[in-house]
Design a protein around this motif. Structure first.
Motif, PDB file in Angstrom:
ATOM      1  N   THR A 192     -11.862   0.925 -17.153  1.00  0.00           N
ATOM      2  CA  THR A 192     -13.173   1.325 -16.630  1.00  0.00           C
ATOM      3  C   THR A 192     -13.805   0.199 -15.828  1.00  0.00           C
ATOM      4  O   THR A 192     -14.360   0.408 -14.742  1.00  0.00           O
ATOM      5  N   GLU A 193     -13.705  -1.030 -16.365  1.00  0.00           N
ATOM      6  CA  GLU A 193     -14.250  -2.189 -15.654  1.00  0.00           C
ATOM      7  C   GLU A 193     -13.477  -2.436 -14.363  1.00  0.00           C
ATOM      8  O   GLU A 193     -14.043  -2.838 -13.342  1.00  0.00           O
ATOM      9  N   ALA A 194     -12.156  -2.172 -14.424  1.00  0.00           N
ATOM     10  CA  ALA A 194     -11.311  -2.383 -13.244  1.00  0.00           C
ATOM     11  C   ALA A 194     -11.714  -1.441 -12.113  1.00  0.00           C
ATOM     12  O   ALA A 194     -11.737  -1.826 -10.937  1.00  0.00           O
ATOM     13  N   ILE A 195     -12.050  -0.209 -12.447  1.00  0.00           N
ATOM     14  CA  ILE A 195     -12.462   0.767 -11.426  1.00  0.00           C
ATOM     15  C   ILE A 195     -13.697   0.255 -10.688  1.00  0.00           C
ATOM     16  O   ILE A 195     -13.765   0.299  -9.455  1.00  0.00           O
ATOM     17  N   ALA A 196     -14.656  -0.260 -11.483  1.00  0.00           N
ATOM     18  CA  ALA A 196     -15.886  -0.771 -10.875  1.00  0.00           C
ATOM     19  C   ALA A 196     -15.607  -1.998 -10.022  1.00  0.00           C
ATOM     20  O   ALA A 196     -16.160  -2.156  -8.927  1.00  0.00           O
ATOM     21  N   THR A 197     -14.709  -2.868 -10.493  1.00  0.00           N
ATOM     22  CA  THR A 197     -14.379  -4.093  -9.748  1.00  0.00           C
ATOM     23  C   THR A 197     -13.722  -3.764  -8.408  1.00  0.00           C
ATOM     24  O   THR A 197     -14.048  -4.369  -7.373  1.00  0.00           O
ATOM     25  N   ILE A 198     -12.796  -2.802  -8.429  1.00  0.00           N
ATOM     26  CA  ILE A 198     -12.134  -2.406  -7.169  1.00  0.00           C
ATOM     27  C   ILE A 198     -13.170  -1.891  -6.181  1.00  0.00           C
ATOM     28  O   ILE A 198     -13.174  -2.240  -5.000  1.00  0.00           O
ATOM     29  N   GLY A 199     -14.073  -1.063  -6.675  1.00  0.00           N
ATOM     30  CA  GLY A 199     -15.102  -0.498  -5.809  1.00  0.00           C
ATOM     31  C   GLY A 199     -16.018  -1.545  -5.218  1.00  0.00           C
ATOM     32  O   GLY A 199     -16.512  -1.381  -4.096  1.00  0.00           O
ATOM     33  N   GLN A 200     -16.256  -2.635  -5.971  1.00  0.00           N
ATOM     34  CA  GLN A 200     -17.170  -3.672  -5.506  1.00  0.00           C
ATOM     35  C   GLN A 200     -16.492  -4.689  -4.596  1.00  0.00           C
ATOM     36  O   GLN A 200     -17.086  -5.165  -3.625  1.00  0.00           O
ATOM     37  N   GLU A 201     -15.237  -5.026  -4.906  1.00  0.00           N
ATOM     38  CA  GLU A 201     -14.595  -6.153  -4.213  1.00  0.00           C
ATOM     39  C   GLU A 201     -13.658  -5.760  -3.068  1.00  0.00           C
ATOM     40  O   GLU A 201     -13.347  -6.591  -2.216  1.00  0.00           O
ATOM     41  N   VAL A 202     -13.176  -4.539  -3.083  1.00  0.00           N
ATOM     42  CA  VAL A 202     -12.245  -4.121  -2.027  1.00  0.00           C
ATOM     43  C   VAL A 202     -13.048  -3.532  -0.871  1.00  0.00           C
ATOM     44  O   VAL A 202     -13.849  -2.614  -1.059  1.00  0.00           O
ATOM     45  N   ASN A 203     -12.816  -4.059   0.314  1.00  0.00           N
ATOM     46  CA  ASN A 203     -13.527  -3.604   1.515  1.00  0.00           C
ATOM     47  C   ASN A 203     -12.822  -2.364   2.071  1.00  0.00           C
ATOM     48  O   ASN A 203     -11.750  -2.455   2.667  1.00  0.00           O
ATOM     49  N   ILE A 204     -13.416  -1.208   1.856  1.00  0.00           N
ATOM     50  CA  ILE A 204     -12.791   0.050   2.276  1.00  0.00           C
ATOM     51  C   ILE A 204     -13.038   0.262   3.770  1.00  0.00           C
ATOM     52  O   ILE A 204     -14.180   0.337   4.219  1.00  0.00           O
ATOM     53  N   PRO A 205     -11.967   0.377   4.572  1.00  0.00           N
ATOM     54  CA  PRO A 205     -12.134   0.535   6.027  1.00  0.00           C
ATOM     55  C   PRO A 205     -12.537   1.949   6.412  1.00  0.00           C
ATOM     56  O   PRO A 205     -12.264   2.915   5.705  1.00  0.00           O
ATOM     57  N   GLN A 206     -13.172   2.070   7.555  1.00  0.00           N
ATOM     58  CA  GLN A 206     -13.525   3.371   8.111  1.00  0.00           C
ATOM     59  C   GLN A 206     -12.485   3.841   9.136  1.00  0.00           C
ATOM     60  O   GLN A 206     -12.410   5.017   9.449  1.00  0.00           O
ATOM     61  N   LYS A 207     -11.688   2.883   9.599  1.00  0.00           N
ATOM     62  CA  LYS A 207     -10.679   3.207  10.591  1.00  0.00           C
ATOM     63  C   LYS A 207      -9.579   2.154  10.535  1.00  0.00           C
ATOM     64  O   LYS A 207      -9.730   1.088   9.950  1.00  0.00           O
ATOM     65  N   ILE A 208      -8.456   2.500  11.120  1.00  0.00           N
ATOM     66  CA  ILE A 208      -7.398   1.510  11.328  1.00  0.00           C
ATOM     67  C   ILE A 208      -7.189   1.394  12.834  1.00  0.00           C
ATOM     68  O   ILE A 208      -7.351   2.371  13.576  1.00  0.00           O
ATOM     69  N   VAL A 209      -6.844   0.215  13.266  1.00  0.00           N
ATOM     70  CA  VAL A 209      -6.677  -0.047  14.690  1.00  0.00           C
ATOM     71  C   VAL A 209      -5.224  -0.443  14.935  1.00  0.00           C
ATOM     72  O   VAL A 209      -4.717  -1.398  14.330  1.00  0.00           O
ATOM     73  N   LEU A 210      -4.565   0.318  15.816  1.00  0.00           N
ATOM     74  CA  LEU A 210      -3.174   0.056  16.179  1.00  0.00           C
ATOM     75  C   LEU A 210      -3.149  -0.667  17.516  1.00  0.00           C
ATOM     76  O   LEU A 210      -3.976  -0.404  18.393  1.00  0.00           O
ATOM     77  N   SER A 211      -2.203  -1.561  17.664  1.00  0.00           N
ATOM     78  CA  SER A 211      -2.153  -2.369  18.886  1.00  0.00           C
ATOM     79  C   SER A 211      -0.760  -2.344  19.492  1.00  0.00           C
ATOM     80  O   SER A 211       0.255  -2.427  18.784  1.00  0.00           O
ATOM     81  N   SER A 212      -0.733  -2.208  20.820  1.00  0.00           N
ATOM     82  CA  SER A 212       0.520  -2.308  21.571  1.00  0.00           C
ATOM     83  C   SER A 212       0.217  -3.030  22.875  1.00  0.00           C
ATOM     84  O   SER A 212      -0.562  -2.529  23.694  1.00  0.00           O
ATOM     85  N   SER A 213       0.807  -4.191  23.042  1.00  0.00           N
ATOM     86  CA  SER A 213       0.517  -5.032  24.216  1.00  0.00           C
ATOM     87  C   SER A 213      -0.984  -5.289  24.285  1.00  0.00           C
ATOM     88  O   SER A 213      -1.562  -5.808  23.347  1.00  0.00           O
ATOM     89  N   ASP A 214      -1.615  -4.883  25.373  1.00  0.00           N
ATOM     90  CA  ASP A 214      -3.052  -5.126  25.530  1.00  0.00           C
ATOM     91  C   ASP A 214      -3.889  -3.890  25.212  1.00  0.00           C
ATOM     92  O   ASP A 214      -5.096  -3.869  25.469  1.00  0.00           O
TER      93      ASP A 214
END
Length: 594
Positions: free
Chosen positions: A67-89
């Protein structure tokens, strides 16, 4: 004396060694006991907790309850809104809401808790100890819509990749042009999917590099020359695949497309061809429909066997015949499409007592380029023959069945041949119908009592036929008359497809074993058309012309028609068509310009 002393010293040494061994054993036992007590306390202390050394995406979960681990993950892990893919420029963004991403902190905490609780005691004890020296980081668990993600990746891949150009040969005139091909790139989507999974499990905000691999299908100059020589062999060759009345013809560039630039044949292209043919030939078993009212068949559908193309056998036949054409001088090859047949539950003969059992003849013609009024007349005239029954021994008269051809009976004006000219008249296009019925009667092996050729060669009737297989009608004469000398009734069924500009007549009856053959027509006395004729027309402005007749070569065309049964000729006739050369006529405007 010295001997006794030696024995005494040895005895004393042995006792001392035994004493040391016992002492070492007690020390080892003591240390083991202490370690056991400490490790037992360690395991007891973390009972219901995650053992030290376990992280989820950088969040330390050691010593925490699930239970404590669930709360810790929610607080410390930065959940992204998107992922960015890159190819050359270039970068590409995928918003996680668009792919249905959902992080599962509960399952992530459960995975961390269960890492050292697999049920294998020795493995679990060893893992708990090793974590003290070598901590382990797990990814955050998540779910997403794989189809939506794949759709996004496919769109990105299309923008990143450069399509390779595969080697090809093309016949242009009498020469073969070779394209040796060109290298391209392709996104490695499986590898990219793994990288995205890792980026989502261990979110750091870093760019995900798009893996690209090079594809080079190009051929060498030597291979290109060999490819050219092979393609040249097929310049004037053809391959035909036949099933019933379906005919698939491939020639020139069609055949060249089945060659592999590096030798042999393109299995994928041949497989695609077999699938294409199958899609047009395969059918389910079809029970008949036969509704007889007022002396005609109002509704009719012949029974048909179910058909399934044997694709593997067809692929083998295509490959073998391509090889035959390549290695021999013959200009053409023909394949009977191999099929498996399934009989219908009811046959056509089961639903009537008139002798209408099977298809005995079929005729086809095309009318591409016809004006709308001509097409209207073809459809209308054909409908007059739908469901017509001809009793055994009787003769069908085309003009009698067609009836009056005029505006009053629904016909429209289109071009007809009248008094040596091509003019607008009611019913233009009716001869398309008589011509097609004539061809069906020839295929059925029926006696042709009366038939007259057109005054000149009409282009419509040579779109899919050699000259000489046309029949003109105009009430009361000339007429097309066909006798039914079979043991049962015959049924006439026309079909018009205006999309493909195709007219088909089918004749159903009883197959009495007759075989009809027509010889290759002999074309002689060919005469060029006269010079174009220009006629002044005061209704057309100066400078404008309008073509009202079209040129055609004159010729004498003849072919032999023979019907045999059990090796005996039961009917034969020679058809002769004398076509006059036809002059193109233009109206030339003389009216003052407005």
């Amino acid at each position: 004396m010295p001997l006794l002393k030696t024995k005494f010293l040895a005895k004393i040494g042995k006792k001392l060694r035994n004493k040391k061994i016992r002492a070492v054993r007690w020390v080892v036992l003591g240390i083991s006991l202490i370690l056991f007590v400490l490790f037992s306390f360690y395991n007891f202390y973390f009972l219901g907790k995650i053992f030290p050394g376990i992280y989820v995406a950088g969040a330390n979960l050691g010593g925490k309850s699930p239970t404590e681990a669930i709360a810790t993950i929610g607080q410390e892990v930065n959940i992204p809104q998107k992922i960015v893919l890159s190819s050359s420029d270039t970068t590409f963004e995928i918003f996680l809401n668009d792919v249905g991403l959902a992080y599962d902190f509960i399952d992530s905490a459960r995975a961390a808790y269960g890492l050292t609780r697999t049920g294998n005691i020795l493995y679990d004890l060893w893992t708990r100890l090793s974590l003290l020296a070598s901590p382990k980081t797990l990814g955050v668990r998540f779910t997403l819509d794989e189809q939506k993600l794949n759709n996004n990746l496919s769109e990105i891949a299309d923008q990143v990749a450069t399509s390779p150009v595969y080697p090809s040969a093309k016949i242009v005139g009498k020469e073969v042009v070779i394209d040796k091909g060109k290298a391209g790139t392709q996104v490695d989507i499986p590898t990219l999917r793994i990288s995205i999974g890792r980026a989502l499990s261990y979110p750091t905000g870093e760019l995900v590099q798009i893996p690209v691999k090079t594809i080079d299908p190009s051929i060498s100059d030597e291979e290109a020359e060999g490819f050219r020589k092979r393609a040249e062999i097929f310049i004037n060759k053809s391959l035909e695949a036949i099933f019933e009345y379906q005919d698939f013809l491939y020639k020139g560039n069609d055949l060249v497309s089945f060659l592999n630039a590096r030798g042999g044949y393109d299995g994928e292209a041949i497989n695609t061809l077999a699938l294409t043919i199958s899609s047009q030939v395969d059918r389910q078993p079809q029970n008949p429909v036969f509704v007889f009212e007022g002396g005609r068949v109002k509704e009719f559908t012949a029974s048909k066997d179910g058909v399934e193309v044997q694709k593997e056998e067809l692929i083998g036949l295509i490959t073998d015949n391509l090889k035959l054409l390549e290695e021999n001088d013959q200009a053409s090859a023909s394949i009977e499409i191999p099929v498996n047949k399934t009989a219908p539950k009811i046959t056509t003969g089961d639903v009537n007592n008139l002798g209408i059992k099977e298809l005995i003849g079929r005729g086809i013609s095309r009318f591409k380029g016809s004006i709308p009024n001509r097409i209207h007349n073809i459809v209308l005239a054909s409908s007059r023959f739908k469901g017509v029954l001809v009793p055994p021994g009787e003769t069908l008269s085309f003009n009698q069945l067609l009836g009056d051809v005029s505006e009053l009976t629904g016909f429209k004006q289109a071009y007809v041949i009248k008094e040596g000219k091509t003019v607008l008249g009611d019913g233009g296009g009716v001869c398309q119908v008589s011509t097609t019925l004539f061809r069906a009667a020839l295929g059925a092996g029926l006696p042709i009592v009366e038939r007259v050729a057109h005054a000149y060669r009409v282009g419509y009737y040579e779109q899919d036929s050699v000259p000489g297989f046309d029949a003109t009608v105009y009430s009361p004469s000339p007429d097309l008359k066909i006798k039914n000398d079979t043991p049962g009734h015959i049924l006439i069924q026309p079909t018009v497809d205006t999309k493909t500009a195709t007219l088909i007549f089918e004749i159903y009856g009883t197959n009495d074993g007759r075989i009809a053959t027509t010889s290759k027509p002999i074309i002689s006395s060919q005469t060029p058309p006269p010079e174009d004729l220009y006629v002044d027309d005061p209704t057309i402005p100066v400078g404008q012309t309008k073509q009202i007749d079209y040129k055609a070569w004159g010729a004498r065309v003849s072919f032999n028609y023979s019907v045999t049964r059990a090796g005996e000729v039961i009917y034969k006739k020679t058809f002769v068509s004398n076509y006059r050369p036809w002059q193109a006529v233009y109206l030339r405007g003389t009216a003052p310009a407005q």
